[in-house]
Design a protein around this motif. Structure first.
Motif, PDB file in Angstrom:
ATOM      1  N   ASP A  42      37.886  58.634  61.292  1.00 42.39           N
ATOM      2  CA  ASP A  42      37.429  59.923  61.803  1.00 42.39           C
ATOM      3  C   ASP A  42      37.435  60.909  60.641  1.00 42.39           C
ATOM      4  O   ASP A  42      38.489  61.305  60.155  1.00 42.39           O
TER       5      ASP A  42
ATOM      6  N   ASP B 115      31.927  57.221  59.423  1.00 45.57           N
ATOM      7  CA  ASP B 115      32.559  58.109  60.395  1.00 45.57           C
ATOM      8  C   ASP B 115      32.537  57.427  61.761  1.00 45.57           C
ATOM      9  O   ASP B 115      31.502  56.928  62.207  1.00 45.57           O
TER      10      ASP B 115
ATOM     11  N   GLU C  26      32.483  58.603  64.593  1.00 41.71           N
ATOM     12  CA  GLU C  26      31.571  59.256  65.533  1.00 41.71           C
ATOM     13  C   GLU C  26      30.103  59.085  65.163  1.00 41.71           C
ATOM     14  O   GLU C  26      29.217  59.488  65.917  1.00 41.71           O
TER      15      GLU C  26
END
Length: 263
Positions: A95, A136, A138
């Motif tokens: 993250d 990442d 996300e």
């Protein structure tokens, strides 16, 4: 192919059109037998080695307060379109927000560390080069095959698909880009280093957008993505980056024969 003594070589000897062979993009009957067993589970020795590589790299980042969310294998080795040109695309998912609120800075830092690692090390697993990436958690990742090395299971299990490459479009697009790269070499030989640098940056961005638009529309088998892989396999993208570095160095070099005249 490394570019050496560019001034003494003919452009056509360095970068010439080669016949574009698309046979390596054909779908195989099984997943790569060096990586996966008949039950489509990753071999223990392969998984152990990939975890070691990822952990060693992660330690160099000096972000001990951040935990790894996953370590995945993606790309052609996690699918039925593997070939002798395949790389071990090993992605470490974290993250980025947990590293720093300035995500762009984090991404830039990770890219720099990744590039240094990949340039410094020449690690292979079962004969395939290992390429590390920081991703990442996300960030959307478009792939029809994703294997979690960390959890030893498929996140996205690939399905064997029949597809037909639009060879005419691939060859047309690839040859057009090769002609452009060849033109950049001519500019370099002519000493227009600043224009070479600007042009290469623009072309890299164009290729990036071209590939992404194909992935968004048709997935991994889009002709734009195949074109990108053709250029990479034929080492034209490496040559382009080498030329960019050479042009940059030349643009900042001050010849010792040049003297300033005082008024």
């Amino acid at each position: 192919m490394k570019i050496n003594n560019l001034e003494e070589q003919e452009v056509n000897d360095i970068i010439e059109k080669e016949s574009i062979d698309l046979s390596s993009f054909q779908i195989k009957d099984t997943l790569n037998p060096k990586i996966f067993d008949r039950e489509q589970q990753m071999y223990k020795d392969v998984r152990t080695r990939l975890l070691m590589i990822a952990d060693d790299f992660f330690e160099t980042l000096d972000i001990g307060w951040v935990e790894i969310d996953d370590i995945i294998l993606t790309g052609s080795l996690a699918n039925y379109n593997w070939s002798k040109f395949s790389d071990v695309d090993l992605h470490i998912l974290v993250d980025f927000d947990e590293v720093d609120e300035n995500v762009d800075l984090v991404r830039s830092y990770f890219n720099s560390k990744k590039n240094l690692w990949n340039e410094k090390h020449n690690i292979t697993v079962k004969g395939y080069d290992v390429e590390l990436y920081l991703q990442d958690t996300e960030e959307p990742h478009i792939a029809s095959g994703v294997y979690s090395v960390m959890w030893d299971k498929w996140n996205v299990k690939p399905e064997k698909q029949n597809f037909k490459i639009d060879s005419k479009k691939v060859k047309q697009k690839a040859n057009g880009l090769i002609d452009t790269i060849k033109y950049f070499f001519e500019l370099y030989k002519g000493g227009d280093y600043d224009k070479v640098i600007r042009s290469i940056k623009n072309l890299k961005e164009k290729i990036k957008k071209m590939r992404q638009s194909g992935l968004d529309r048709d997935g991994e088998y889009a002709y734009e993505n195949i074109t990108f892989k053709v250029l990479r396999r034929m080492e034209f993208l490496d040559k382009l980056s080498e030329l960019e570095t050479l042009a940059y160095d030349k643009s900042l070099t001050l010849d010792e024969s040049i003297k300033f005249i005082r008024n």
